[in-house]
Structures are given as C-alpha cells and as structure tokens.
Design a protein around this motif. Sequence first.
Motif, PDB file in Angstrom:
ATOM      1  N   GLN A 103       0.956  -1.562  -0.076  1.00 11.61           N
ATOM      2  CA  GLN A 103       0.148  -0.452   0.306  1.00 11.61           C
ATOM      3  C   GLN A 103       1.201   1.037   0.261  1.00 11.61           C
ATOM      4  O   GLN A 103       0.701   2.145  -0.937  1.00 11.61           O
ATOM      5  CB  GLN A 103      -0.570  -0.271   1.358  1.00 11.61           C
ATOM      6  N   ASN A 139       0.319   3.474  -2.508  1.00  9.04           N
ATOM      7  CA  ASN A 139       0.178   5.488  -2.405  1.00  9.04           C
ATOM      8  C   ASN A 139       1.258   6.506  -2.805  1.00  9.04           C
ATOM      9  O   ASN A 139       0.843   7.259  -3.215  1.00  9.04           O
ATOM     10  CB  ASN A 139       0.060   5.339  -0.909  1.00  9.04           C
ATOM     11  N   VAL A 154       0.705   8.688  -5.776  1.00  4.93           N
ATOM     12  CA  VAL A 154       0.122   9.874  -5.906  1.00  4.93           C
ATOM     13  C   VAL A 154       0.925  11.546  -6.805  1.00  4.93           C
ATOM     14  O   VAL A 154       1.920  11.228  -6.335  1.00  4.93           O
ATOM     15  CB  VAL A 154       0.507  10.426  -3.932  1.00  4.93           C
ATOM     16  N   ARG A 174      -7.197  13.750  -8.414  1.00  3.57           N
ATOM     17  CA  ARG A 174      -7.392  12.399  -8.639  1.00  3.57           C
ATOM     18  C   ARG A 174      -8.751  12.450  -9.289  1.00  3.57           C
ATOM     19  O   ARG A 174      -9.491  13.866  -9.594  1.00  3.57           O
ATOM     20  CB  ARG A 174      -7.850  11.630  -6.985  1.00  3.57           C
ATOM     21  N   ASN A 202      -7.003  12.689   1.133  1.00 11.81           N
ATOM     22  CA  ASN A 202      -6.188  11.689   2.449  1.00 11.81           C
ATOM     23  C   ASN A 202      -5.074  11.447   0.925  1.00 11.81           C
ATOM     24  O   ASN A 202      -4.622  10.828   0.407  1.00 11.81           O
ATOM     25  CB  ASN A 202      -7.127  10.453   1.413  1.00 11.81           C
ATOM     26  N   THR A 203      -4.246  12.929   0.609  1.00 14.46           N
ATOM     27  CA  THR A 203      -3.191  13.282   0.069  1.00 14.46           C
ATOM     28  C   THR A 203      -2.701  13.976   1.280  1.00 14.46           C
ATOM     29  O   THR A 203      -2.537  14.422   2.331  1.00 14.46           O
ATOM     30  CB  THR A 203      -3.658  13.832  -1.121  1.00 14.46           C
ATOM     31  N   ARG A 238       0.352   8.238   8.304  1.00 19.99           N
ATOM     32  CA  ARG A 238      -0.707   9.577   8.117  1.00 19.99           C
ATOM     33  C   ARG A 238      -0.305  10.459   8.641  1.00 19.99           C
ATOM     34  O   ARG A 238      -0.149  11.421   8.262  1.00 19.99           O
ATOM     35  CB  ARG A 238      -1.669   9.408   8.246  1.00 19.99           C
ATOM     36  N   ILE A 277      -0.361  10.530   3.540  1.00 23.47           N
ATOM     37  CA  ILE A 277      -0.417   9.252   2.802  1.00 23.47           C
ATOM     38  C   ILE A 277      -1.187   8.238   4.430  1.00 23.47           C
ATOM     39  O   ILE A 277      -1.071   8.149   5.128  1.00 23.47           O
ATOM     40  CB  ILE A 277       0.475   8.577   2.478  1.00 23.47           C
ATOM     41  N   LEU A 334      -2.947   4.900   4.830  1.00 27.63           N
ATOM     42  CA  LEU A 334      -3.137   3.349   4.334  1.00 27.63           C
ATOM     43  C   LEU A 334      -4.693   2.858   4.553  1.00 27.63           C
ATOM     44  O   LEU A 334      -5.076   3.563   5.484  1.00 27.63           O
ATOM     45  CB  LEU A 334      -2.242   2.082   4.743  1.00 27.63           C
TER      46      LEU A 334
END
Lengths: 399, 230
Positions: free
Chosen positions: A41, A45, A49, A125, A191-192, A348, A353, A355
């Motif tokens: 992940q 990720n 990104v 995204r 979530n970035t 995070r 990032i 997960l």
Amino acid sequence: MSLLQIVLRSLRQHMLSTVITAFSIALASGLLMSVWVVKDQARANFTGVDSGFDGVFGARGSKLQLVLNSIFHLESSPGNLSWVQYERIADDRRVATAVPIAVGDNYYGYRLVGVTTNLFDVEYREGKKYAVRSGYLFNPSKKQAVVGSFAAERLKLKVGDTFHPYHGLIFEKNKQHAETYVVSGVMEQSNTPADRVIWIPIAGLQNMEGHNAETASDVSAVLVKLRGKSSGMMMNQEFNMQGDVMTFAWPIADTMSKLFNKIAPVEMVLRAVAFLVALVAAGSILASIYNSMNERRREIAILRALGARRSTIFAIVVLEASGIAALGAVAGFGVYYVIMSAAAWFIRQETGIVLNPLEFQPVMVWAPLAMLGLGALAGLVPAAKAYRTDVAENLTPIS
Amino acid sequence: MLLNIENLRKSFETPDGSVLTVVDIPAFSLDSGQQTALCGTSGSGKTTFLNLIAGILKPDGGRVELDGCPISEAGEAGRDRLRARTIGYIFQTFNLLQGYTCIENVLLGMSFGPGADRRWARELLGRVGLGQRLDHFPRQLSTGQQQRVAVARALANRPKLVLADEPTGNLDPTSAAESLGLIRETCRENGAALLLVSHDRGVLDQFDNVRDLADINRAAAWPGAGEAKP
C-alpha cells in the motif's frame, strides 16, 4: 466422537499451551500480513500520488528531493527558481498548467505552502479537486490561510482563527513571524499529503517578515500539467540532459518508484524477518505438541486399545497442530489490524498518506493459509512419535 | 464358537538378551455368550494373553480366530478394526481418559467401530447407574463409579467378546462384588461373551467356568514367566 471432536477435546485439555502457541502463530500471521500490506500500500500510495501533476520543476539537484518537497511536503527544498523562470515554464506551449509553490515556514510543525489559486482548479485525482469543507479559499492579496483537514484537526484550527507562522520547516518556538494569518477555510479530506498543509497566498510566504528581500519573488518549485506525453520527453531532454539550470522531475511516479527500488533490500530483510517469525511460530507448535507427547502416551495407547488405528492417531495430532495454526491464523487478523492501524496512523501523521487496513490484499489469503500449512507440517514430527506409540507398553501395568 | 485359539505363542527379549516365552497355549476356546474366568498368579501372562486376543499384541506363532476372523494373521489395521467392532476391554485401572466426560468416554468406545451413538451411550450409563453423571469427569467420580464407566465403555461398541483384566483389583470387596455382578449382567443382557482374568478367589467363585492359566499356558509354569515386558 468424530476426529474433530477428539481434536477439540485435546485442544481444550491443553488450553494454556494451545492459547500461547496460537498467539505466537497470530503474531507471525499478523506480522506477515502487515509487512506485505504496508509495503504494497505504501508503494502504491507513494507512487500513485502525483497530486494531479505530471512533473515538477525545481532548482538543479535531486529529483527525489524535489518530488518529496513539492508533492509530499517532506524534506527541504533543493533550492529556488526565480519568478522569471517560473514564468518561462508557465508560458511554455507544452505546459497546460503551472502552479508555483513556495515553502519555508511552518505552524507547529505543519508546513505553510505558498501557492497560487489555480492549484484548486487541478484535479488531484480523476474527478476530484481540492475543495474547502468550511469557509472559503484565501484571497491572494490578504493574509488568509486554507488549512488541510488533518492539519486543522491536529492544530484545532477553524474558520476565523488566527495564527502566527514560524520560520523554517521545523517548529522552533523562538522563530515566530510577526504576521497574523486568518483561517479563511478548512479543506475537505483528500487523503493526500495536502491534508497536512496550511495553504497561503504565494506572495504572503515570499514576503514574510524576515525572509530575504532579494529572493522574495523566488519559488521553491513549479508543479506542471503537460500537454501530452511527448512534451514530458522533450522537456526531460531539454532541461535534464542538455540544460544545467533546472531539474525536471518527470514522471513523478517514476521518481518515487526509484526510491522504493532503492529501499527494496530493506523490504526483503523485513520479509525475511516476517518469514523467520512464521517459522519460529511453527516451531513452537512442534515443540509444544512434541513435549506433550510423553504425558499423552497413555492416552494414545487407550485410544489405540479402543480400536483407533495408527493413522487415526497420526491424523489427530496433525489436525491438532493445524487447529492451533487455524486459531492463530484467525487471531492473526486481529494482530494485523492492530499493527496496521498503528502503522497507518503513524504514516498519515508523518506523510499524509492514508493506508487502509481493511482493503483486501492477496496476502490476507495466502499468509493464513501458509500458517495453516506450516502448522500442519509442524504437527508431522509429534504425529510420527504418536504413530509409533506402543500400545501394550503404555497401557496399565501388566499382571 | 466365538473364540478359538491354537498353539498361541508369545515371547519377549529380556534386558540380558535372552528370550522369555510368556504365552504358550496349545488350545483355548470360548463360545458366544459364555462367561469364563481365568485365574493365575501375578506375572503368569494373563494380560499378555488378553492383549493377544485383543490384537494389541501380535503372536509369534499359532492362531487366534475371533468370530470367524483370524485375528493373528491380520495386519495391524485389521486387528484395530476387529478390536473396534468386536471386542470390549475393561482394564484393571479402568483407563478412562481424564479430559473426557463420562458420556464422552463411552462414546469413544464406539467411535472407532460402529460410530458414535449418543442415545446408546446414555442408555448404557443409565444401566450402570450413572444416568445422572453423564457430564462428570472421571476425577469427579468415586473409584467404583469410574469402573462403571469403564464397563459401559467396554459395551459401547456392542462387542461379541468382553475382556476384563482384573476389573475388581482396585475395588473394596463390596464394590468388587457389585461391580462383578454388573459386568456379568450387562454382558448377558448384550449377548457378549466374557473372559475375565483375576486372582481373587471371591471373584472366581462366582463363575461356573473357571480355568487356571497354569493348566492351559505351558509357559506359565516356568519360573519368572510373564515378568518381562508384555
């Protein structure tokens, strides 16, 4: 009684060793799954990104440092580009969008990133743009800030709050700037890495009190969206191979992949450790059942005297070992969830990032099955010992 | 004829390397439903004899035929199968599995043969007076009660032959008499033959058919016979 009932009865009889051994299997299975999922992940990720950009321009230096600094908001900037350089990039016909960013200040460790408002027009995204959850975007001519969702949550900032930025990327109490910024908006969770950032007008960061007036118009990097892939190849040739003024990190995912390829040996070591833990756990099943064989010789002899075949006894012991492994494999999901939750929280916290521990990964099937297989294999040795138990010798004393 | 034995021989190697013959029985037989007591001194090979009949030990020579099956010629799996389906065994020390309840111990007696039948197990335990103790563990029972569980277990697979090895050896005289009556009665009720070994005169006196192992086992007359491992 069925074989299964006999096995369950035996597990119940040896409850303590069953629980301890199953726990060691659970740890091993949970660790195996966690190592794989974090690895996969994190790679997906970090390489996935790009915040909606194709490449990043920055001062001559490391592409990785440039990407980490401008996309992931980690690391320091490799240097600055002048405003003229930014304009040259923005005016290039191969560039569709150019977003300059400037870094250099923080608020309690959370970065302030100076940016132009066209950042918020870019889809980070597919179909997703950065948007404010409450309040509104900053006015480029005012000392206003839009706070990323995670930063707002951690710093307890809400619309209307004011704060004084601190100089540098690392929080130092005595480096407070005099300027006061007002929170104009709080962003939706993306979530970035942007969730950890406090966005302010680029001019605000450039002109912060105490910053070098000579470089006030410089930018730390320029994020670009290109018109077609061939543009990237051409610009790569032009700026990286032929030029020596700027670095063009393109494609962003490739730069991050190279980082992960560099740390691949570390991943291998982690995997090897996880496999070793699995082997040790399987060994604990072997040791625990094998050691109990002496005290169970009479029990085995009685079962044989009642008509149980050698193969039945063998199967009982192997099933018992498999049963312990199965219990451990099931409990392993709990261990996995705990490890992953902690890892996801930490990652995070540090990178923004996110997960997802609940996202299905193939390791969630093969790791428990592997533990089950290892458990059954570990049961073969004590099963062989049980198989050889002499009935007459281990029954009651002879007359 | 249920059990027919011809020229049965079993020897063991002693620690000093010599060979000790423990069982050497030219002939022995038992009819269906017959109840026979076998007497003999300690170390005369009684348990070895029962283990040979049960197929737990393989004879060195001779023939044991049980219910038409030559158990002495069968492989180990065949002997296990025959034991599971045809023989009930009551041990001197009962050999109940301590981690299993009364009813589970009885169920084990049929699990490897005809298959578990909980109703039959419950009925058997009721017959031996333990209908209220189905879920008790052996350690929660008196010695006499444990022996009753062992009797119920021996009959669980509806055997044609019950082998009882000093079944009253660990009981006081009153319990022993009661227990012996129970074994004989339940065997009779279930149509099973009984071969019981004992050296207790009180037990032997209750049987019409008593055989002395010394008379049928040529090896039993030898000094030190049966004292090696079974």
